[in-house]
Design an enzyme around this catalytic site. Structure first.
Site, short mmCIF file in Angstrom:
data_model
loop_
_atom_site.label_atom_id
_atom_site.label_comp_id
_atom_site.label_asym_id
_atom_site.label_seq_id
_atom_site.Cartn_x
_atom_site.Cartn_y
_atom_site.Cartn_z
CG HIS A 48 32.51 56.22 46.39
ND1 HIS A 48 33.58 55.40 46.69
CD2 HIS A 48 32.58 57.26 47.27
CE1 HIS A 48 34.25 55.92 47.71
NE2 HIS A 48 33.68 57.05 48.06
CG ASP A 93 35.79 51.21 47.31
OD1 ASP A 93 36.61 50.50 46.69
OD2 ASP A 93 35.27 52.23 46.83
N GLY A 94 38.13 48.53 48.60
CA GLY A 94 39.58 48.54 48.57
C GLY A 94 40.18 47.21 48.99
N GLY A 95 40.82 46.54 48.05
CA GLY A 95 41.51 45.30 48.37
C GLY A 95 40.60 44.13 48.66
CG MET A 132 38.08 59.16 41.75
SD MET A 132 39.59 58.20 41.66
CE MET A 132 39.06 56.64 42.37
CG MET A 188 35.99 58.78 45.83
SD MET A 188 37.40 57.72 45.47
CE MET A 188 36.69 56.12 45.79
CG MET A 246 36.96 54.93 51.41
SD MET A 246 36.56 54.19 49.81
CE MET A 246 38.19 54.01 49.07
CG HIS A 286 31.46 51.05 43.45
ND1 HIS A 286 30.68 51.46 44.50
CD2 HIS A 286 32.62 51.75 43.55
CE1 HIS A 286 31.33 52.36 45.22
NE2 HIS A 286 32.52 52.55 44.65
CB SER A 290 34.79 49.05 41.40
OG SER A 290 35.27 50.34 41.10
N GLY A 312 42.78 52.37 41.86
CA GLY A 312 42.48 50.97 42.13
C GLY A 312 43.73 50.14 42.30
N GLY A 313 43.54 48.89 42.72
CA GLY A 313 44.64 47.93 42.79
C GLY A 313 45.50 48.02 44.03
N GLY A 325 41.65 56.97 45.63
CA GLY A 325 42.33 57.69 44.56
C GLY A 325 42.67 56.83 43.36
CG ASP A 354 35.17 54.35 42.81
OD1 ASP A 354 34.52 54.60 43.84
OD2 ASP A 354 35.77 53.27 42.63
N GLY A 364 37.16 45.69 42.40
CA GLY A 364 37.62 46.31 41.17
C GLY A 364 38.65 45.46 40.44
CB SER A 365 42.36 45.37 40.56
OG SER A 365 42.50 45.21 41.96
#
Length: 227
Positions: free
Chosen positions: A65, A174-176, A36, A67, A136, A32, A7, A143-144, A141, A34, A196-197
């Site tokens: 994606h 998506d996330g962590g 927003m 958002m 999610m 990916h 991402s 990253g990280g 909203g 995002d 991502g991160s």
């Protein structure tokens, strides 16, 4: 099918072309993106122009994606810009079926995203129309963020529902998502790891992606070969 999708939300925004090139070198499966709007989520990120520019610079599929509060207004523009996979949030529209059909009629992959507090059951009546679902596992909203442990059950529940109906739907998470929980999430039912991160904050993103691809390859080898 098990795929790795870096991402670029976590990349240096002044060097996005380089971030995509690093993903290519690591043999990622897709990029990916995002989008927003500052309303559905607090942040503002990318628009159609970026997707169009990236579409010209990479052969990797662009997984966009949305958002945003008004996906019906933005979907046509992102399709024209070159989004290969396009998703929006179930929470923001009463016309999910109509919008999914717009995406599919354009010959693209159509997906729905659900927030951590959104029940999987709300997807029941539209599941057959989808190519993928984004679960999610952080509040959308930025990253990280840390993975929300309770969302593991959502992945399992969705995976079971898809299997019971014998549907060819992929589950993206998506996330962590990190190298150290990748195998666990694949075991739970994740097909697409959105990272991502955990990629772009490392010293060597290419090496990190390649390690993730090795894990994905191990799971891909477990898929029975059709005869």
């Amino acid at each position: 099918m098990y795929l790795i999708a870096p991402s670029i939300l976590s990349a240096d925004f002044s060097r996005l072309a380089e971030a995509v090139a690093l993903a290519e070198q690591g043999q990622a499966d897709m990029i990916h993106v995002d989008v927003m709007d500052g309303h559905f989520v607090p942040s503002i990120t990318f628009g159609e122009k970026l997707v169009s520019d990236l579409h010209e610079k990479t052969s990797l599929p662009l997984n966009v994606h949305l958002m945003v509060d008004n996906p019906e207004k933005l979907i046509p523009g992102f399709l024209e810009a070159g989004a290969d996979w396009l998703s929006f949030h179930l929470e923001v529209t009463a016309h999910a079926h109509r919008l999914v059909q717009v995406i599919k009629e354009a010959g693209r992959k159509a997906g729905l995203a659900i927030n951590p507090a959104t029940p999987v059951d709300l997807l029941s009546d539209i599941l057959e129309e989808l190519d993928y679902v984004i679960v999610m596992t952080v509040n959308p909203g930025w990253g990280g963020q840390k993975f929300i442990p309770a969302t593991r059950n959502k992945i399992k529940t969705l995976s079971r529902l898809i299997a019971e109906r014998h549907l060819p739907i992929l589950i993206a998470v998506d996330g962590g998502v990190k190298l150290d929980n990748l195998s666990t999430l694949f075991e739970l039912g994740m097909n697409i790891a959105i990272c991502g991160s955990s990629v772009y904050d490392t010293q060597d993103p290419v090496a990190t992606i390649r390690k993730m691809k090795m894990v994905a390859s191990e799971f891909n080898q477990r898929i029975p070969t059709k005869t």
